[in-house]
Design a protein around this motif. Structure first.
Motif, short mmCIF file in Angstrom:
data_model
loop_
_atom_site.label_atom_id
_atom_site.label_comp_id
_atom_site.label_asym_id
_atom_site.label_seq_id
_atom_site.Cartn_x
_atom_site.Cartn_y
_atom_site.Cartn_z
N MET A 1 0.81 -1.20 0.00
CA MET A 1 0.00 0.00 0.00
C MET A 1 0.86 1.26 0.00
SD MET A 1 -3.32 -0.92 2.39
CE MET A 1 -2.38 -1.31 3.83
N LEU A 2 2.05 1.15 0.54
CA LEU A 2 2.93 2.32 0.62
C LEU A 2 3.48 2.72 -0.74
CD1 LEU A 2 4.81 1.61 3.95
CD2 LEU A 2 2.96 3.24 3.54
N THR A 3 3.24 1.91 -1.77
CA THR A 3 3.67 2.27 -3.11
C THR A 3 2.66 3.17 -3.82
OG1 THR A 3 2.69 0.29 -4.09
CG2 THR A 3 4.99 0.13 -3.36
N LEU A 4 1.48 3.31 -3.24
CA LEU A 4 0.47 4.19 -3.83
C LEU A 4 0.96 5.63 -3.84
CD1 LEU A 4 -2.73 2.85 -2.07
CD2 LEU A 4 -2.35 2.88 -4.55
N GLY B 1 1.16 9.23 -3.05
CA GLY B 1 0.67 10.00 -1.91
C GLY B 1 0.60 9.23 -0.60
N ALA B 2 0.95 7.95 -0.61
CA ALA B 2 0.85 7.13 0.61
C ALA B 2 1.75 7.68 1.71
CB ALA B 2 1.22 5.68 0.32
N ILE B 3 1.19 7.75 2.91
CA ILE B 3 1.93 8.22 4.08
C ILE B 3 2.21 7.06 5.02
CG2 ILE B 3 1.88 9.72 6.12
CD1 ILE B 3 -0.10 11.51 4.49
N ALA B 4 1.16 6.30 5.33
CA ALA B 4 1.31 5.20 6.29
C ALA B 4 0.22 4.15 6.04
CB ALA B 4 1.21 5.72 7.72
N ALA B 5 0.53 2.92 6.45
CA ALA B 5 -0.42 1.83 6.33
C ALA B 5 -0.23 0.88 7.51
CB ALA B 5 -0.23 1.09 5.01
N ALA B 6 -1.31 0.22 7.88
CA ALA B 6 -1.21 -0.71 9.01
C ALA B 6 -2.35 -1.73 8.95
CB ALA B 6 -1.28 0.05 10.33
N ILE B 7 -2.14 -2.81 9.65
CA ILE B 7 -3.20 -3.77 9.95
C ILE B 7 -3.33 -3.75 11.45
CG2 ILE B 7 -3.95 -6.17 9.83
CD1 ILE B 7 -2.24 -6.39 7.25
N VAL B 8 -4.56 -3.57 11.93
CA VAL B 8 -4.81 -3.31 13.34
C VAL B 8 -5.85 -4.26 13.90
CG1 VAL B 8 -5.55 -1.53 15.00
CG2 VAL B 8 -4.33 -0.85 12.91
N GLY C 1 3.73 0.26 8.40
CA GLY C 1 4.83 0.85 7.66
C GLY C 1 4.50 2.30 7.37
N SER C 2 5.53 3.09 7.11
CA SER C 2 5.31 4.50 6.86
C SER C 2 6.36 5.05 5.91
CB SER C 2 5.35 5.27 8.19
OG SER C 2 5.21 6.66 7.95
N ASN C 3 5.93 5.95 5.06
CA ASN C 3 6.85 6.68 4.19
C ASN C 3 7.33 7.96 4.86
OD1 ASN C 3 6.84 4.87 2.04
ND2 ASN C 3 5.01 5.77 1.16
N ASN C 4 6.72 8.28 6.00
CA ASN C 4 7.08 9.49 6.75
C ASN C 4 6.84 9.23 8.24
OD1 ASN C 4 7.56 12.02 7.74
ND2 ASN C 4 6.18 13.08 6.34
N PRO C 5 7.72 8.45 8.90
CA PRO C 5 7.51 8.08 10.31
C PRO C 5 7.39 9.27 11.26
CG PRO C 5 9.30 6.80 9.35
CD PRO C 5 8.93 7.85 8.35
N ALA C 6 7.94 10.40 10.90
CA ALA C 6 7.88 11.57 11.79
C ALA C 6 6.51 12.25 11.77
CB ALA C 6 8.95 12.58 11.38
N LEU C 7 5.68 11.91 10.78
CA LEU C 7 4.39 12.60 10.64
C LEU C 7 3.43 12.29 11.79
CD1 LEU C 7 2.96 14.60 8.86
CD2 LEU C 7 2.08 12.69 7.51
N PHE C 8 3.31 11.02 12.15
CA PHE C 8 2.50 10.65 13.32
C PHE C 8 2.86 9.27 13.81
CE2 PHE C 8 -0.13 8.20 10.54
CZ PHE C 8 -0.53 8.99 9.49
N ILE D 1 -7.75 -2.70 8.08
CA ILE D 1 -6.63 -2.14 7.35
C ILE D 1 -6.74 -0.63 7.46
CG2 ILE D 1 -5.55 -1.89 5.07
CD1 ILE D 1 -7.01 -4.62 4.40
N TYR D 2 -5.61 0.02 7.73
CA TYR D 2 -5.57 1.48 7.83
C TYR D 2 -4.64 2.01 6.75
CZ TYR D 2 -4.19 6.09 9.47
OH TYR D 2 -3.92 7.43 9.54
N LEU D 3 -5.05 3.07 6.09
CA LEU D 3 -4.22 3.71 5.08
C LEU D 3 -4.40 5.22 5.19
CD1 LEU D 3 -2.44 3.60 2.49
CD2 LEU D 3 -4.59 3.45 1.18
N ALA D 4 -3.28 5.94 5.26
CA ALA D 4 -3.29 7.40 5.26
C ALA D 4 -2.55 7.87 4.02
CB ALA D 4 -2.60 7.95 6.51
N VAL D 5 -3.15 8.81 3.31
CA VAL D 5 -2.54 9.33 2.08
C VAL D 5 -2.64 10.84 2.03
CG1 VAL D 5 -2.97 7.22 0.74
CG2 VAL D 5 -4.68 9.04 0.75
N ASN D 6 -1.74 11.43 1.27
CA ASN D 6 -1.75 12.87 1.03
C ASN D 6 -2.89 13.17 0.05
OD1 ASN D 6 -1.23 15.39 -0.36
ND2 ASN D 6 0.76 15.37 0.64
N ARG D 7 -3.74 14.07 0.44
CA ARG D 7 -4.93 14.38 -0.35
C ARG D 7 -4.59 14.98 -1.72
NH1 ARG D 7 -10.28 17.23 2.07
NH2 ARG D 7 -11.18 17.67 0.05
#
Length: 111
Positions: free
Chosen positions: A1-4, A6-13, A24-31, A85-91
């Motif tokens: 999912m992190l290859t999308l 605008g992807a910021i972070a993804a997780a299974i919770v 996983g995260s493409n920007n661990p400092a973001l949150f 599944i959680y996914l955060a992306v840049n709008r």
């Protein structure tokens, strides 16, 4: 999912415990994904409880939370009723349809 795009972070919770199963995260400092997992677990539990109170005979496909700069997606895992599944992306960069398709594809591959 992190290859999308605008992807910021993804997780299974596990939303019963709020624990990260994978992340996983493409920007661990973001949150902090552990905090995100716990808080998004509250969202999942609240939506499920609301549907039960309304006696809705239906399942959640996904939940989308929109902020001014990001989209946050929560998608229940079909094979494990206590996980999502959680996914955060840049709008600005992300394509909502592609994000949803990716989450649904990931869901099919979780055993």
């Amino acid at each position: 999912m992190l290859t999308l795009k605008g992807a910021i972070a993804a997780a299974i919770v596990d939303f019963e415990s709020g624990m990260l199963m994978a992340s996983g995260s493409n920007n661990p400092a973001l949150f902090d994904l552990e905090v995100v997992a716990a808080r998004c677990s509250e969202v999942m539990r609240a939506k499920i409880k609301t549907m039960q109170k309304l006696e809705m005979d239906d399942d959640i496909n996904d939940i989308m939370i929109t902020t001014t700069s990001q989209y946050h997606f929560l998608c229940p895992v079909k094979q494990h009723r206590n996980m999502f599944i959680y996914l955060a992306v840049n709008r600005k960069n992300a394509n909502v349809s592609l994000c949803r398709q990716m989450m649904f594809a990931v869901d099919k591959n979780i055993v």
